[in-house]
Scaffold this motif. Structure first.
Motif, PDB file in Angstrom:
ATOM      1  N   LYS A 158      37.012  39.579  39.786  1.00  0.00           N
ATOM      2  CA  LYS A 158      38.370  40.057  40.086  1.00  0.00           C
ATOM      3  C   LYS A 158      38.460  40.776  41.433  1.00  0.00           C
ATOM      4  O   LYS A 158      39.528  41.213  41.822  1.00  0.00           O
ATOM      5  CB  LYS A 158      38.842  41.008  38.980  1.00  0.00           C
ATOM      6  CG  LYS A 158      38.903  40.390  37.606  1.00  0.00           C
ATOM      7  CD  LYS A 158      40.051  39.418  37.451  1.00  0.00           C
ATOM      8  CE  LYS A 158      41.370  40.116  37.350  1.00  0.00           C
ATOM      9  NZ  LYS A 158      42.485  39.189  37.119  1.00  0.00           N
ATOM     10  N   THR A 159      37.337  40.908  42.145  1.00  0.00           N
ATOM     11  CA  THR A 159      37.352  41.595  43.432  1.00  0.00           C
ATOM     12  C   THR A 159      37.734  40.616  44.546  1.00  0.00           C
ATOM     13  O   THR A 159      37.684  39.393  44.355  1.00  0.00           O
ATOM     14  CB  THR A 159      35.975  42.207  43.747  1.00  0.00           C
ATOM     15  OG1 THR A 159      35.009  41.134  43.851  1.00  0.00           O
ATOM     16  CG2 THR A 159      35.539  43.168  42.643  1.00  0.00           C
ATOM     17  N   VAL A 160      38.087  41.155  45.696  1.00  0.00           N
ATOM     18  CA  VAL A 160      38.482  40.309  46.832  1.00  0.00           C
ATOM     19  C   VAL A 160      37.316  39.439  47.290  1.00  0.00           C
ATOM     20  O   VAL A 160      37.452  38.228  47.456  1.00  0.00           O
ATOM     21  CB  VAL A 160      38.984  41.187  48.007  1.00  0.00           C
ATOM     22  CG1 VAL A 160      39.354  40.311  49.197  1.00  0.00           C
ATOM     23  CG2 VAL A 160      40.172  42.024  47.569  1.00  0.00           C
ATOM     24  N   ILE A 161      36.142  40.052  47.461  1.00  0.00           N
ATOM     25  CA  ILE A 161      34.977  39.291  47.932  1.00  0.00           C
ATOM     26  C   ILE A 161      34.559  38.265  46.881  1.00  0.00           C
ATOM     27  O   ILE A 161      34.164  37.139  47.215  1.00  0.00           O
ATOM     28  CB  ILE A 161      33.802  40.241  48.293  1.00  0.00           C
ATOM     29  CG1 ILE A 161      32.635  39.453  48.901  1.00  0.00           C
ATOM     30  CG2 ILE A 161      33.341  41.036  47.090  1.00  0.00           C
ATOM     31  CD1 ILE A 161      32.956  38.788  50.220  1.00  0.00           C
ATOM     32  N   GLY A 162      34.675  38.631  45.603  1.00  0.00           N
ATOM     33  CA  GLY A 162      34.339  37.692  44.530  1.00  0.00           C
ATOM     34  C   GLY A 162      35.240  36.478  44.540  1.00  0.00           C
ATOM     35  O   GLY A 162      34.787  35.337  44.379  1.00  0.00           O
ATOM     36  N   GLN A 163      36.551  36.695  44.747  1.00  0.00           N
ATOM     37  CA  GLN A 163      37.497  35.596  44.804  1.00  0.00           C
ATOM     38  C   GLN A 163      37.249  34.696  46.014  1.00  0.00           C
ATOM     39  O   GLN A 163      37.378  33.476  45.927  1.00  0.00           O
ATOM     40  CB  GLN A 163      38.928  36.143  44.858  1.00  0.00           C
ATOM     41  CG  GLN A 163      39.433  36.687  43.533  1.00  0.00           C
ATOM     42  CD  GLN A 163      39.595  35.608  42.488  1.00  0.00           C
ATOM     43  OE1 GLN A 163      40.420  34.720  42.607  1.00  0.00           O
ATOM     44  NE2 GLN A 163      38.776  35.669  41.451  1.00  0.00           N
ATOM     45  N   ILE A 164      36.856  35.275  47.132  1.00  0.00           N
ATOM     46  CA  ILE A 164      36.568  34.478  48.330  1.00  0.00           C
ATOM     47  C   ILE A 164      35.331  33.613  48.104  1.00  0.00           C
ATOM     48  O   ILE A 164      35.323  32.419  48.418  1.00  0.00           O
ATOM     49  CB  ILE A 164      36.388  35.392  49.562  1.00  0.00           C
ATOM     50  CG1 ILE A 164      37.731  36.032  49.938  1.00  0.00           C
ATOM     51  CG2 ILE A 164      35.827  34.606  50.747  1.00  0.00           C
ATOM     52  CD1 ILE A 164      37.643  37.074  51.038  1.00  0.00           C
ATOM     53  N   ILE A 165      34.268  34.216  47.556  1.00  0.00           N
ATOM     54  CA  ILE A 165      33.038  33.456  47.262  1.00  0.00           C
ATOM     55  C   ILE A 165      33.351  32.313  46.303  1.00  0.00           C
ATOM     56  O   ILE A 165      32.921  31.167  46.493  1.00  0.00           O
ATOM     57  CB  ILE A 165      31.957  34.380  46.669  1.00  0.00           C
ATOM     58  CG1 ILE A 165      31.494  35.413  47.699  1.00  0.00           C
ATOM     59  CG2 ILE A 165      30.754  33.567  46.181  1.00  0.00           C
ATOM     60  CD1 ILE A 165      30.579  36.485  47.145  1.00  0.00           C
ATOM     61  N   LEU A 166      34.117  32.627  45.248  1.00  0.00           N
ATOM     62  CA  LEU A 166      34.465  31.613  44.256  1.00  0.00           C
ATOM     63  C   LEU A 166      35.282  30.483  44.884  1.00  0.00           C
ATOM     64  O   LEU A 166      35.029  29.294  44.615  1.00  0.00           O
ATOM     65  CB  LEU A 166      35.258  32.262  43.116  1.00  0.00           C
ATOM     66  CG  LEU A 166      35.730  31.327  41.991  1.00  0.00           C
ATOM     67  CD1 LEU A 166      34.545  30.692  41.288  1.00  0.00           C
ATOM     68  CD2 LEU A 166      36.602  32.077  41.006  1.00  0.00           C
ATOM     69  N   LEU A 167      36.253  30.832  45.719  1.00  0.00           N
ATOM     70  CA  LEU A 167      37.098  29.821  46.362  1.00  0.00           C
ATOM     71  C   LEU A 167      36.287  28.907  47.276  1.00  0.00           C
ATOM     72  O   LEU A 167      36.497  27.691  47.299  1.00  0.00           O
ATOM     73  CB  LEU A 167      38.206  30.511  47.162  1.00  0.00           C
ATOM     74  CG  LEU A 167      39.583  30.572  46.494  1.00  0.00           C
ATOM     75  CD1 LEU A 167      40.536  31.400  47.329  1.00  0.00           C
ATOM     76  CD2 LEU A 167      40.150  29.180  46.296  1.00  0.00           C
ATOM     77  N   ILE A 168      35.363  29.480  48.035  1.00  0.00           N
ATOM     78  CA  ILE A 168      34.514  28.656  48.912  1.00  0.00           C
ATOM     79  C   ILE A 168      33.728  27.656  48.074  1.00  0.00           C
ATOM     80  O   ILE A 168      33.627  26.468  48.415  1.00  0.00           O
ATOM     81  CB  ILE A 168      33.556  29.546  49.735  1.00  0.00           C
ATOM     82  CG1 ILE A 168      34.339  30.449  50.691  1.00  0.00           C
ATOM     83  CG2 ILE A 168      32.572  28.685  50.522  1.00  0.00           C
ATOM     84  CD1 ILE A 168      33.498  31.521  51.360  1.00  0.00           C
ATOM     85  N   ALA A 169      33.165  28.140  46.949  1.00  0.00           N
ATOM     86  CA  ALA A 169      32.379  27.265  46.072  1.00  0.00           C
ATOM     87  C   ALA A 169      33.248  26.177  45.449  1.00  0.00           C
ATOM     88  O   ALA A 169      32.831  25.018  45.341  1.00  0.00           O
ATOM     89  CB  ALA A 169      31.698  28.091  44.977  1.00  0.00           C
ATOM     90  N   VAL A 170      34.464  26.538  45.048  1.00  0.00           N
ATOM     91  CA  VAL A 170      35.383  25.569  44.440  1.00  0.00           C
ATOM     92  C   VAL A 170      35.770  24.489  45.449  1.00  0.00           C
ATOM     93  O   VAL A 170      35.745  23.287  45.144  1.00  0.00           O
ATOM     94  CB  VAL A 170      36.645  26.284  43.904  1.00  0.00           C
ATOM     95  CG1 VAL A 170      37.751  25.288  43.593  1.00  0.00           C
ATOM     96  CG2 VAL A 170      36.312  27.097  42.657  1.00  0.00           C
ATOM     97  N   ILE A 171      36.141  24.912  46.655  1.00  0.00           N
ATOM     98  CA  ILE A 171      36.530  23.954  47.700  1.00  0.00           C
ATOM     99  C   ILE A 171      35.352  23.037  48.037  1.00  0.00           C
ATOM    100  O   ILE A 171      35.517  21.820  48.183  1.00  0.00           O
ATOM    101  CB  ILE A 171      37.024  24.693  48.960  1.00  0.00           C
ATOM    102  CG1 ILE A 171      38.334  25.440  48.643  1.00  0.00           C
ATOM    103  CG2 ILE A 171      37.249  23.721  50.113  1.00  0.00           C
ATOM    104  CD1 ILE A 171      38.761  26.419  49.727  1.00  0.00           C
ATOM    105  N   ALA A 172      34.151  23.619  48.136  1.00  0.00           N
ATOM    106  CA  ALA A 172      32.957  22.817  48.433  1.00  0.00           C
ATOM    107  C   ALA A 172      32.695  21.807  47.329  1.00  0.00           C
ATOM    108  O   ALA A 172      32.359  20.635  47.588  1.00  0.00           O
ATOM    109  CB  ALA A 172      31.750  23.745  48.598  1.00  0.00           C
ATOM    110  N   ASP A 173      32.846  22.238  46.072  1.00  0.00           N
ATOM    111  CA  ASP A 173      32.622  21.355  44.926  1.00  0.00           C
ATOM    112  C   ASP A 173      33.592  20.177  44.950  1.00  0.00           C
ATOM    113  O   ASP A 173      33.195  19.019  44.773  1.00  0.00           O
ATOM    114  CB  ASP A 173      32.796  22.161  43.633  1.00  0.00           C
ATOM    115  CG  ASP A 173      31.733  21.832  42.595  1.00  0.00           C
ATOM    116  OD1 ASP A 173      30.600  21.547  43.009  1.00  0.00           O
ATOM    117  OD2 ASP A 173      32.041  21.860  41.389  1.00  0.00           O
ATOM    118  N   LEU A 174      34.872  20.474  45.154  1.00  0.00           N
ATOM    119  CA  LEU A 174      35.892  19.427  45.186  1.00  0.00           C
ATOM    120  C   LEU A 174      35.679  18.466  46.357  1.00  0.00           C
ATOM    121  O   LEU A 174      35.687  17.240  46.187  1.00  0.00           O
ATOM    122  CB  LEU A 174      37.283  20.060  45.298  1.00  0.00           C
ATOM    123  CG  LEU A 174      37.943  20.554  44.011  1.00  0.00           C
ATOM    124  CD1 LEU A 174      39.181  21.376  44.333  1.00  0.00           C
ATOM    125  CD2 LEU A 174      38.307  19.386  43.103  1.00  0.00           C
TER     126      LEU A 174
END
Length: 623
Positions: A158-174
């Protein structure tokens, strides 16, 4: 005789898959992801070790199904709500305004991909591989299967850095999954990539069909008992898209991944997701990962010095491709946070295995190269989460409080928020524009009431309600309460509590993991308890010696028995809830991460214990 060998090999693989997590827990090797441990076990019993397992029809079929289901769960793991970040930009501890997570994550991934492309051409020039595009996909991919559990364990989702890390991983996966499909299509179908459009068009059509079916009343009625229509629908979707994927000349895993993405977009209830996770990670996927290790011949890698040299070079390339673009985050975060994030994003596993397997099958890389790439992926999955945990700066949690948002200021929420304010919680009341008669309540310094235009999702999204750990909804209109509760859950609020009087609405919300309270039922239950068990009610209502729930999040106490527990305050463990199990605690009971502990005792000691177990993920034990 062949049938006997087949069953024997299957028996060994399934038995080792069963024993692996037990051994990890027994020897406290929790730093190693279970899937990586399963690959290591496969190495021991396969070609690189005792060579007692040989692939046959049984194992080949189950392993393929495991791979398909793994790709499905990878798609399902993508939470598309992270793409809809609000317009609020809070101030970070550094004093800067927080960045737009989606924009920053997209820019970073583009940087990762461009850098990966450049590094891939260096590997081609060095003679390690012929296909720069395949190597680009391997370097730029990021393992959601490693990133998500690590962020959850560190309580950073739920943190800002956590959301950024997660988004990078999601975009990379897709991105890498779609590009892998085009790569296969070009190399196998003679460039008929337009056929992939048929697959994506079918996916869009099935999405709208799924939305329509989900809203039908009879569909909900068939979701329980022996019918389990939701589970049947999911498996039908997987098979349809996998079959269509192979028909248009793409890989079956693309169809499985697309099926996972569609199910995720349809926002399935958590019970269904739990069933799918249980089936996948409990049976099929462990067989696949064990077989990855079984088929991997490490000794053949040692016979080629060139491949041995590739291992450290590829590890360096993986780190550089993430570290340099991620340094963009230095504008908002400290260096240790940025470097730790880069290490976590270096982790690769499932898609590297997929890329290497496909590359070897279509003749782009050799079997030895495939083994080297998988071995590098396994290495990254072991050391990157460890480095991340060591480097990532620990937040000071001594005075940390849990944010609680109350929607609706009334005779129930006002006194409860007041009582919570003096403890470990930070309650905020949200209410529509207050009439003059109620202004004296709003101006009372005891209550923190924030005015909002109305109780619509749009108005609430402009506040910090959906950023809270707990949201309590009591607006006086139960239909509105139900709508807001579902909206809060869809936006990732961990706990949502709604005031609902209708049994039908209550049943629907509980299915979506919304906690429900009712004035009528509460009054009836309280009166009955007062008649039957007056002393129990005294414990529940006593401010000093009540019952409290504590979630175990401190890794220092994971696996510790209650007999060894160092806390000597005035607290008694009454019950331990572990998943769906209810455990009566005794001296030999071991605490585990995410246990829900029901304790009783003096509030001062309970607060101290709660602070230690829920907030102190690292640090010294208290004695």
């Amino acid at each position: 005789m062949e049938q006997h060998v087949s069953v024997t090999s299957l028996l060994i693989v399934v038995t080792m898959a069963f024993l692996t997590p037990i051994l990890l827990h027994r020897f406290k090797l929790n730093v190693i992801p279970v899937v990586v441990a399963e690959i290591i076990v496969g190495l021991i019993i396969g070609k690189s070790g005792f060579d007692i397992v040989h692939e046959d029809m049984w194992l080949a079929t189950l392993s393929t199904l495991g791979f398909i289901f793994l790709m499905f769960l990878s798609g399902l793991e993508i939470d598309f709500t992270v793409f809809s970040g609000g317009n609020k930009h809070k101030t970070l501890p550094s004093g800067r305004k927080e960045p737009n997570s989606f924009v920053v994550s997209t820019v970073i991934f583009i940087g990762v991909f461009i850098l990966s492309l450049g590094l891939s051409y260096l590997f081609v020039l060095a003679g390690f591989i012929d296909s720069a595009f395949l190597m680009t996909l391997i370097i730029s991919t990021i393992s959601l299967g490693v990133v998500v559990p690590t962020l959850k364990e560190a309580h950073l989702m739920k943190t800002v850095i956590g959301q950024i890390i997660l988004l990078i991983a999601v975009i990379a996966d897709l991105a890498t999954m779609i590009l892998l499909a085009f790569f296969v299509s070009i190399n196998e179908s003679g460039g008929n990539t337009w056929l992939l459009l048929i697959l994506f068009a079918a996916g869009i059509l099935l999405y709208f069909v799924g939305r329509r079916f989900k809203k039908l009343n009879f569909f909900e009625a068939l979701s329980t008992g022996t019918v389990q229509i939701g589970t049947r629908a999911v498996f039908t979707l997987i098979i349809v898209l996998v079959g269509l994927s192979e028909t248009v000349g793409a890989e079956n895993i693309l169809g499985a991944f697309l099926a996972g993405v569609l199910v995720s977009l349809l926002s399935p209830n958590q019970e269904l997701v739990h069933k799918l996770d249980s089936f996948g990670y409990g049976f099929l996927i462990p067989i696949f990962f064990v077989m990855v290790g079984v088929e991997l011949d490490i000794w053949s890698l040692f016979s080629e010095k060139r491949l041995l040299l590739l291992i450290p070079l590829l590890l360096l390339a993986l780190l550089l491709s993430k570290l340099l673009p991620v340094f963009l985050l230095r504008n908002w975060f400290d260096t240790k946070t940025v470097v730790a994030s880069a290490f976590l994003l270096t982790s690769t596993l499932s898609l590297v295995i997929a890329s290497a397997t496909i590359g070897e099958r279509i003749g782009v890389i050799t079997e030895q190269m495939k083994g080297t790439l998988i071995l590098v992926a396994v290495i990254t999955s072991i050391f990157t989460p460890i480095v991340f945990k060591k480097l990532f700066p620990r937040e000071e949690t001594a005075n940390k409080k849990v944010p609680v948002a109350f929607l609706g200021a009334n005779q129930i929420t006002l006194p409860v928020s007041l009582e919570l304010k003096s403890g470990l919680y930070d309650p905020v009341l949200y209410h529509t524009k207050i009439e003059k008669a109620d202004k004296r309540i709003a101006n009372n310094s005891l209550f923190e009431i924030q005015e909002i235009e109305d109780f619509s999702v749009e108005s609430i999204s402009k506040t910090n309600v959906f950023d809270s750990e707990i949201v309590v909804i009591s607006t006086g209109q139960e239909e509105l309460n139900a709508t807001l509760a579902k909206a809060a859950k869809e936006r990732g609020v961990p706990r949502v509590i709604a005031r609902i009087e209708s049994p039908k609405l209550e049943q629907n919300l509980r299915r979506d993991n919304v906690e429900v309270f009712s004035s009528l039922l509460s009054t009836k239950a309280l009166l009955r308890a007062l008649i039957e068990s007056p002393k129990v009610i005294n414990i529940l209502t006593n401010q000093e010696t009540g019952l409290y729930e504590i979630v175990m999040k401190n890794e220092l106490f994971d696996g510790m028995s209650l007999r060894e527990f160092p806390f000597t305050g005035d607290v008694i463990f009454v019950r331990i809830f572990r998943g769906k199990d209810s455990i009566v605690p005794h001296g030999d009971t071991e605490l585990q991460m995410h246990d829900r502990l029901i304790v009783t005792g003096t509030k001062e000691y309970v607060d101290q214990l709660k602070q230690e177990l829920e907030f102190h993920e690292a640090g010294k034990r208290f004695y």
